[in-house]
Design a protein around this motif. Structure first.
Motif, mmCIF file in Angstrom:
data_model
loop_
_atom_site.group_PDB
_atom_site.id
_atom_site.type_symbol
_atom_site.label_atom_id
_atom_site.label_comp_id
_atom_site.label_asym_id
_atom_site.label_seq_id
_atom_site.Cartn_x
_atom_site.Cartn_y
_atom_site.Cartn_z
ATOM 1 N N LYS A 259 50.811 -44.532 -36.301
ATOM 2 C CA LYS A 259 51.493 -45.344 -37.297
ATOM 3 C C LYS A 259 52.095 -46.542 -36.594
ATOM 4 O O LYS A 259 52.233 -46.548 -35.385
ATOM 5 N N LYS A 260 52.476 -47.539 -37.376
ATOM 6 C CA LYS A 260 53.119 -48.716 -36.797
ATOM 7 C C LYS A 260 54.237 -48.246 -35.887
ATOM 8 O O LYS A 260 55.059 -47.438 -36.270
ATOM 9 N N VAL A 261 54.258 -48.739 -34.658
ATOM 10 C CA VAL A 261 55.207 -48.249 -33.675
ATOM 11 C C VAL A 261 56.628 -48.613 -34.062
ATOM 12 O O VAL A 261 57.486 -47.772 -34.185
ATOM 13 N N ARG A 262 56.897 -49.880 -34.276
ATOM 14 C CA ARG A 262 58.236 -50.278 -34.696
ATOM 15 C C ARG A 262 58.311 -50.217 -36.209
ATOM 16 O O ARG A 262 57.386 -50.594 -36.903
ATOM 17 N N GLY A 263 59.433 -49.740 -36.728
ATOM 18 C CA GLY A 263 59.622 -49.676 -38.157
ATOM 19 C C GLY A 263 59.243 -48.338 -38.760
ATOM 20 O O GLY A 263 59.462 -48.115 -39.925
ATOM 21 N N GLU A 264 58.735 -47.427 -37.995
ATOM 22 C CA GLU A 264 58.401 -46.092 -38.468
ATOM 23 C C GLU A 264 59.235 -45.091 -37.676
ATOM 24 O O GLU A 264 59.590 -45.327 -36.534
ATOM 25 N N GLU A 265 59.512 -43.962 -38.279
ATOM 26 C CA GLU A 265 60.356 -42.986 -37.609
ATOM 27 C C GLU A 265 59.603 -42.143 -36.589
ATOM 28 O O GLU A 265 60.181 -41.652 -35.654
ATOM 29 N N ASP A 266 58.333 -41.971 -36.798
ATOM 30 C CA ASP A 266 57.613 -41.124 -35.856
ATOM 31 C C ASP A 266 56.311 -41.765 -35.421
ATOM 32 O O ASP A 266 55.809 -42.671 -36.046
ATOM 33 N N VAL A 267 55.801 -41.303 -34.320
ATOM 34 C CA VAL A 267 54.531 -41.776 -33.797
ATOM 35 C C VAL A 267 53.534 -40.640 -33.991
ATOM 36 O O VAL A 267 53.767 -39.527 -33.537
ATOM 37 N N LYS A 268 52.446 -40.937 -34.685
ATOM 38 C CA LYS A 268 51.475 -39.881 -35.004
ATOM 39 C C LYS A 268 50.447 -39.684 -33.917
ATOM 40 O O LYS A 268 50.076 -40.611 -33.203
ATOM 41 N N ASN A 269 49.958 -38.497 -33.833
ATOM 42 C CA ASN A 269 48.931 -38.130 -32.868
ATOM 43 C C ASN A 269 47.603 -38.721 -33.306
ATOM 44 O O ASN A 269 47.177 -38.523 -34.419
ATOM 45 N N SER A 270 46.972 -39.497 -32.422
ATOM 46 C CA SER A 270 45.671 -40.048 -32.801
ATOM 47 C C SER A 270 44.585 -39.733 -31.800
ATOM 48 O O SER A 270 43.460 -39.492 -32.179
ATOM 49 N N ILE A 271 44.916 -39.749 -30.540
ATOM 50 C CA ILE A 271 43.871 -39.548 -29.542
ATOM 51 C C ILE A 271 43.209 -38.188 -29.758
ATOM 52 O O ILE A 271 42.007 -38.058 -29.627
ATOM 53 N N SER A 272 43.980 -37.202 -30.165
ATOM 54 C CA SER A 272 43.407 -35.869 -30.358
ATOM 55 C C SER A 272 42.657 -35.744 -31.677
ATOM 56 O O SER A 272 42.063 -34.720 -31.937
ATOM 57 N N ARG A 273 42.657 -36.794 -32.502
ATOM 58 C CA ARG A 273 41.958 -36.746 -33.782
ATOM 59 C C ARG A 273 40.642 -37.493 -33.740
ATOM 60 O O ARG A 273 40.261 -38.114 -34.692
ATOM 61 N N ARG A 274 39.934 -37.451 -32.716
ATOM 62 C CA ARG A 274 38.654 -38.162 -32.625
ATOM 63 C C ARG A 274 37.581 -37.367 -33.312
ATOM 64 O O ARG A 274 37.420 -36.225 -33.245
ATOM 65 N N ARG B 119 45.155 -28.508 -25.595
ATOM 66 C CA ARG B 119 45.517 -29.795 -26.195
ATOM 67 C C ARG B 119 45.508 -30.915 -25.154
ATOM 68 O O ARG B 119 45.013 -32.016 -25.425
ATOM 69 N N ILE B 120 46.038 -30.654 -23.976
ATOM 70 C CA ILE B 120 46.063 -31.672 -22.923
ATOM 71 C C ILE B 120 44.637 -32.024 -22.504
ATOM 72 O O ILE B 120 44.315 -33.199 -22.315
ATOM 73 N N TYR B 121 43.800 -31.043 -22.389
ATOM 74 C CA TYR B 121 42.396 -31.282 -22.038
ATOM 75 C C TYR B 121 41.728 -32.168 -23.097
ATOM 76 O O TYR B 121 41.020 -33.118 -22.764
ATOM 77 N N ASN B 122 41.957 -31.857 -24.369
ATOM 78 C CA ASN B 122 41.377 -32.653 -25.453
ATOM 79 C C ASN B 122 41.889 -34.091 -25.435
ATOM 80 O O ASN B 122 41.130 -35.019 -25.719
ATOM 81 N N LEU B 123 43.172 -34.281 -25.123
ATOM 82 C CA LEU B 123 43.714 -35.637 -25.005
ATOM 83 C C LEU B 123 42.970 -36.414 -23.923
ATOM 84 O O LEU B 123 42.607 -37.577 -24.115
ATOM 85 N N LEU B 124 42.754 -35.770 -22.798
ATOM 86 C CA LEU B 124 42.046 -36.413 -21.697
ATOM 87 C C LEU B 124 40.611 -36.758 -22.086
ATOM 88 O O LEU B 124 40.148 -37.889 -21.902
ATOM 89 N N ILE B 125 39.894 -35.814 -22.645
ATOM 90 C CA ILE B 125 38.502 -36.028 -23.031
ATOM 91 C C ILE B 125 38.400 -37.154 -24.065
ATOM 92 O O ILE B 125 37.564 -38.058 -23.944
ATOM 93 N N ASN B 126 39.255 -37.121 -25.082
ATOM 94 C CA ASN B 126 39.214 -38.149 -26.116
ATOM 95 C C ASN B 126 39.603 -39.518 -25.575
ATOM 96 O O ASN B 126 39.085 -40.540 -26.031
ATOM 97 N N SER B 127 40.469 -39.552 -24.593
ATOM 98 C CA SER B 127 40.820 -40.820 -23.948
ATOM 99 C C SER B 127 39.634 -41.366 -23.175
ATOM 100 O O SER B 127 39.359 -42.572 -23.212
ATOM 101 N N LEU B 128 38.921 -40.502 -22.493
ATOM 102 C CA LEU B 128 37.720 -40.931 -21.762
ATOM 103 C C LEU B 128 36.653 -41.448 -22.726
ATOM 104 O O LEU B 128 35.951 -42.418 -22.428
ATOM 105 N N ILE B 129 36.552 -40.832 -23.881
ATOM 106 C CA ILE B 129 35.609 -41.297 -24.895
ATOM 107 C C ILE B 129 36.003 -42.697 -25.370
ATOM 108 O O ILE B 129 35.146 -43.574 -25.517
#
Length: 107
Positions: free
Chosen positions: A92-107, A2-12
């Motif tokens: 998701k919207k950072v303020r006003g939402e209860e959680d922060v969703k994973n996006s970088i790994s969903r490329r 998962r960490i590797y995928n986060l890095l790769i997707n961030s580079l993309i």
């Protein structure tokens, strides 16, 4: 893996002309989330107020004027920019939402 995928997707994302500094900051936040120490970005980390004025690593996230002690005040523009960039990356919207969703790994 998962960490590797986060890095790769961030580079993309950087290769797709996203701001490298912002992508790096978001990646660091994702690593914090992965490690279980993600800062609270849904409101004041102490009282839950949505009227935040700064960010504190010691107090675990955003702070409002009542809960701030000696942390420097962050401009509202900077807070909005963080919200917008997180949203652009699929969170998701950072303020006003209860959680922060994973996006970088969903490329």
């Amino acid at each position: 893996n998962r960490i590797y995928n986060l890095l790769i997707n961030s580079l993309i994302k950087i290769n797709d002309s996203f701001n490298p500094l912002i992508i790096t900051n978001i990646l660091e936040l994702k690593y914090l989330e992965y490690l279980g120490v993600m800062p609270n970005l849904s409101g004041c980390s102490i009282c839950g107020s949505k009227s935040v004025i700064t960010l504190s690593s010691d107090k675990g996230g955003y702070l409002c004027s009542k809960c701030r002690s000696n942390e420097p005040i962050v401009s509202n523009k900077a807070i909005k920019l963080l919200d917008e960039k997180m949203n652009e990356l699929g969170y998701k919207k950072v303020r006003g939402e209860e959680d922060v969703k994973n996006s970088i790994s969903r490329r």
